[in-house]
Structure formats: C-alpha cells, structure tokens
Design an enzyme around this catalytic site. Structure first.
Site, PDB file in Angstrom:
ATOM      1  NE  ARG A 131      -0.630   0.059   5.050  1.00 30.87           N
ATOM      2  CZ  ARG A 131      -0.892   0.132   6.155  1.00 30.87           C
ATOM      3  NH1 ARG A 131      -2.324   0.210   6.205  1.00 30.87           N
ATOM      4  NH2 ARG A 131      -0.403   0.283   7.185  1.00 30.87           N
ATOM      5  CE1 TYR A 164       8.662   7.600  10.037  1.00 33.65           C
ATOM      6  CE2 TYR A 164       8.972   9.747   9.905  1.00 33.65           C
ATOM      7  CZ  TYR A 164       8.583   8.616   9.258  1.00 33.65           C
ATOM      8  OH  TYR A 164       8.238   8.324   8.034  1.00 33.65           O
ATOM      9  CE  LYS A 214      11.294   6.712   7.935  1.00 38.06           C
ATOM     10  NZ  LYS A 214      11.371   5.428   6.782  1.00 38.06           N
ATOM     11  CB  VAL A 236      11.558  -5.469   7.967  1.00 38.95           C
ATOM     12  CG1 VAL A 236      10.925  -5.866   6.560  1.00 38.95           C
ATOM     13  CG2 VAL A 236      10.809  -4.384   8.487  1.00 38.95           C
ATOM     14  CB  ILE A 261       5.507   5.392  -0.467  1.00 36.53           C
ATOM     15  CG1 ILE A 261       5.212   6.865  -0.160  1.00 36.53           C
ATOM     16  CG2 ILE A 261       6.922   5.323  -1.212  1.00 36.53           C
ATOM     17  CD1 ILE A 261       5.799   7.469   0.775  1.00 36.53           C
TER      18      ILE A 261
END
Length: 245
Positions: free
Chosen positions: A22, A151, A155, A59, A24
């Site tokens: 779903r 987050y 990133k 993952v 991106i």
C-alpha cells in the site's frame, strides 16, 4: 561512450520492495511493474494486489527477512537486483511521555530493518557486481519534528548508513541512495480534517502534499540507467519543505 550501467535482462530485473502492499511502497511496485520488472513485495497484514509476488515478512526479524529473500529468489530464479527498503512505523510522542520501547522499536523497524534487508540483498549484488539499493527516509530526518524524535532519528540514521554502504559497495557497481519524501497523500492523511490538511500544507512551498506516484518516480529514476553515476545521494521529494537541509 557506452552506458556504464548493466543492461536489464529481457525478462526485467528482480525488484524487492519492503512494505509494498500500500501507499508509497505499492506505488513503487506499480511503477516497476509498468516498466517490465519482476516485482516482489513484503507485507505484514494486507497482501498486495494481484500481479505482485507477495511475501509476508516482519522486517524486525532477521530470520523472516532471510526467508523472504529466499522465497523471492526461488520464485524468480535469481537474486534481487533492486532493493527498495520502504517498510516503516511511527510511534509518536513527546520525549517525556515516550517509553524506551517506543523509541527502540521505531529505530528497529525503520533503521535496523534497512540494515537487515540491505545486508541480505548485498550478497547477490556483490556476486553479480551490480545492484541498486534505495532507502526510504523522510524530510523530518533532516528537518526534525516535535513529537517524532524516534522517527526522525531513525530516518536521519538512514543517511549515514546509506553513505557508508555507498563507499563500501561502490567498487562493485552497486549504488546506494536515499529518497526523503515530505507529506504524502495516503490512507492515513485521507482521514484528516480540512483544517489539519491546511496546517500540513501551509509550510510546503508548493502548497500541497505529494502523490505516492511522485515518490515512486524518484525511486524509479535512482534505479534506472540515468542514475548509474549517482550514489550516496539524498533526493528530497518534499515540495521544498526541507530545502537547505
């Protein structure tokens, strides 16, 4: 001068996108499929639409990552040639209210998971002396965002990770790059109110959110022949939100 990038096989390259069922990830899968590549996606709960080889994979598990790659290799009869590490999570909260687990689990799913999948993909790429690895970061990795310290850290970490890999793997014609999206129209943002959407887009010079397909376009470019001499780059697709960072 001949193109230094290897030609894609007639059947199309083998592409693996984590979190590709779903948003991106799916937009990337559709883009690669449209150009004739053989596409596999990992997912947690919702399988991808028909036409893609889906592999259920958490993952954050090295064992599940290895099993997913093995399944893809057996299904397509070869090693992964393009890896898009896209799977990720958020657990937002202000620092004093954020638990250690909320911090660590986001870094595990977003940053350490990219290490897991890149390490597994690199085995086949090193043998082939060719490959493309694209990591999905975010504008907040460089810009920062209140309530998203976990987050943002995860990133931002992808940038240093990618650039280290770019130096490590470059002699084997393997490129490693980062895409850093800004606000993107997804199922999650579709539930926001008009006022919330206005607040989000007010800070974006282009005054709108991105379409997932626009992120996929940058990913496709970085995996294609025109980007054969680009590695260690961070490509912002953020409407100008993070310019200067």
């Amino acid at each position: 001068m001949s193109d230094p990038s290897p030609a894609a096989p007639a059947a199309g390259r083998i592409v693996l996108i984590t979190g590709g069922s779903r948003g991106i990830g799916l937009a990337c899968a559709e883009r690669f499929a449209a150009q004739g590549d053989r596409v596999a996606v990992t997912y947690n709960s919702s399988p991808p639409p028909e036409g893609f080889f889906g592999v259920k994979c958490n993952v954050t598990s090295t064992e599940e990552v290895d099993a997913a790659f093995t399944a893809v290799e057996e299904h397509f009869g070869g090693s992964v040639e393009v890896l898009v590490s896209n799977a990720g999570v958020t657990k937002d909260g202000l620092l004093l209210r954020m638990s250690e687990d909320d911090f660590a689990s986001v870094l595990d799913a977003n940053l350490t998971a990219s290490y897991r999948v890149a390490k597994r993909a690199a085995k086949g790429m090193l043998k082939a002396r060719s490959g493309r690895i694209i990591l999905m970061s975010s504008v907040v990795g460089m810009l920062g965002s209140a309530g998203q310290s976990n987050y943002s850290a995860s990133k931002a970490g992808l940038v240093g990770f990618a650039r280290s890999l770019a130096r490590e793997l470059g002699s084997r014609s393997i490129t490693v790059n980062v895409v850093a999206p800004g606000p993107v129209e997804t199922d999650m943002t579709a539930a926001l109110t008009a006022d919330q959407l206005a607040n989000i887009t007010a800070a974006v010079p282009l005054r709108r959110m991105a379409q997932a397909a626009e992120i996929a376009g940058a990913v496709a470019f970085l995996s294609g022949p025109d980007a054969a001499y680009i590695t260690g780059a961070v490509v912002p697709v953020d409407g100008g939100l993070g310019m200067g960072h």
